[in-house]
Write a protein that holds these residues in place. Structure first.
Motif, PDB file in Angstrom:
ATOM      1  N   TRP A 125       0.831  -1.191   0.000  1.00  0.00           N
ATOM      2  CA  TRP A 125       0.000   0.000   0.000  1.00  0.00           C
ATOM      3  C   TRP A 125       0.863   1.236   0.000  1.00  0.00           C
ATOM      4  CZ3 TRP A 125      -3.403  -1.814   4.667  1.00  0.00           C
ATOM      5  CH2 TRP A 125      -4.172  -2.895   4.239  1.00  0.00           C
ATOM      6  N   ASN A 126       0.307   2.342  -0.547  1.00  0.00           N
ATOM      7  CA  ASN A 126       1.041   3.588  -0.446  1.00  0.00           C
ATOM      8  C   ASN A 126       0.811   4.207   0.930  1.00  0.00           C
ATOM      9  OD1 ASN A 126      -1.399   5.112  -0.421  1.00  0.00           O
ATOM     10  ND2 ASN A 126      -1.488   5.027  -2.663  1.00  0.00           N
ATOM     11  N   ARG A 127       1.552   5.277   1.217  1.00  0.00           N
ATOM     12  CA  ARG A 127       1.523   5.846   2.570  1.00  0.00           C
ATOM     13  C   ARG A 127       0.145   6.363   2.944  1.00  0.00           C
ATOM     14  NH1 ARG A 127       4.779   7.288   6.495  1.00  0.00           N
ATOM     15  NH2 ARG A 127       4.405   9.168   7.716  1.00  0.00           N
TER      16      ARG A 127
ATOM     17  N   SER B 135       4.275  -1.620   4.683  1.00  0.00           N
ATOM     18  CA  SER B 135       4.186  -0.164   4.818  1.00  0.00           C
ATOM     19  C   SER B 135       5.313   0.409   5.676  1.00  0.00           C
ATOM     20  CB  SER B 135       2.842   0.222   5.433  1.00  0.00           C
ATOM     21  OG  SER B 135       2.678  -0.416   6.683  1.00  0.00           O
TER      22      SER B 135
ATOM     23  N   HIS C 215       5.011  -5.393   8.325  1.00  0.00           N
ATOM     24  CA  HIS C 215       4.140  -5.007   7.221  1.00  0.00           C
ATOM     25  C   HIS C 215       4.917  -4.205   6.168  1.00  0.00           C
ATOM     26  CE1 HIS C 215       0.708  -3.076   5.159  1.00  0.00           C
ATOM     27  NE2 HIS C 215       0.049  -4.155   5.548  1.00  0.00           N
TER      28      HIS C 215
ATOM     29  N   PHE D 196      -2.074   3.534   3.956  1.00  0.00           N
ATOM     30  CA  PHE D 196      -1.628   2.989   5.245  1.00  0.00           C
ATOM     31  C   PHE D 196      -2.116   3.844   6.401  1.00  0.00           C
ATOM     32  CE2 PHE D 196       2.021   2.803   8.358  1.00  0.00           C
ATOM     33  CZ  PHE D 196       1.594   1.628   8.935  1.00  0.00           C
TER      34      PHE D 196
ATOM     35  N   ARG E 253       8.755   1.472   6.142  1.00  0.00           N
ATOM     36  CA  ARG E 253       9.796   1.774   5.164  1.00  0.00           C
ATOM     37  C   ARG E 253      11.146   1.185   5.525  1.00  0.00           C
ATOM     38  NH1 ARG E 253       8.644   8.168   3.700  1.00  0.00           N
ATOM     39  NH2 ARG E 253       6.609   7.840   2.688  1.00  0.00           N
TER      40      ARG E 253
END
Length: 281
Positions: free
Chosen positions: A5-7, A219, A217, A10, A221
């Protein structure tokens, strides 16, 4: 379950919904209450892995449609899926993650329509394979990290309303499958989040089998897809057991590794702790 998922997605997931009645105590103050029995379900997608006594479970996100249109399930596809699974599995998790299920984000009409589709799938599959126990991945409850961690009455009340709206799914299902994936390397935070989500799942009066993923996860980074440390993983297993869940579903997929190998790495701390934990049951 492992979608990248993108930020924005998330942050919406973790902070967009909110929580339990204002009269509730802080989650961490409540006593442990282990279930009478505890089952470890194996949803690890490895062709080669040691046998340590886990119970196989079928998790599927594809066998509910006849074509690429995934907006409406197909009865024949669902029933064939159930008949096939019942030959090898006692439990089946319906894993459909593109339907919006949070009334605070999608609106009641949209969510109500998706509830109806879930209930139809369960009914169709049960007609074809009455012995197969059915659950739905991650609803209800809608997974929420920050609401139980922040423990603010307004948020808890809102989250409870979101989850109560999904009660027809819980009533149709045989067991509840909350998702307790690891977003941060914060053990106390994870424990609070897990306890809150487990308690939300328990309100429906069905067996509760939380999903655990042995990696951080995607998400995250810094640690996304990395295996969780052994001591943290052991805490997760013990927390799920001690909060009265009836079991746990362990999931992983070798496609996150480079190079990809379809052989479970038994050197990993999370696996070694799983073996030790299973031996205590």
């Amino acid at each position: 379950m492992s979608h990248i998922w993108n930020r924005r997605q998330f942050l919406t997931l973790l902070g967009g919904s909110i929580l339990l009645p204002s009269a509730c105590q802080r989650v961490e103050s409540r006593p442990n209450r282990s279930a009478n029995s505890f089952t470890i379900f194996d949803a690890l997608l490895y062709a080669e892995k040691p046998k340590i006594g886990m119970t196989p479970i079928r998790v599927d996100d594809r066998g509910f449609w006849k074509n690429k249109d995934r907006s409406r399930p197909d009865r024949d596809a669902c029933q064939q899926n159930a008949r096939t699974a019942s030959k090898d599995f006692s439990h089946f998790v319906i894993d459909i993650e593109h339907w919006k299920m949070n009334i605070n984000q999608a609106g009641k009409d949209t969510v109500q329509d998706n509830i109806k589709k879930y209930v139809e799938i369960i009914q169709w599959m049960r007609e074809a394979a009455p012995s197969l126990k059915l659950g739905v991945y991650a609803v209800p409850p809608v997974r929420d990290y920050w609401t139980p961690v922040r423990n603010q009455p307004a948020g808890l009340t809102s989250w409870r309303a979101v989850n109560q709206f999904l009660k027809p799914i819980a009533e149709a299902a045989d067991f509840i499958v909350p998702s307790l994936y690891t977003f941060y390397a914060d053990i106390p935070g994870w424990v609070t989040y897990a306890r809150g989500n487990i308690e939300e799942a328990q309100q429906f009066g069905k067996p509760v089998y939380p999903f655990l993923w042995c990696r951080y996860h995607t998400s995250n980074r810094l640690r996304g897809n990395q295996f969780i440390e052994g001591d943290f993983w052991r805490t997760q297993l013990e927390t799920v057991r001690d909060r009265g869940a009836n079991g746990v579903v362990l999931w992983d997929w070798f496609g996150h590794d480079s190079p990809r190998t379809n052989i479970l790495d038994t050197r990993q701390g999370w696996w070694q702790e799983t073996v030790k934990f299973e031996a205590t049951l």
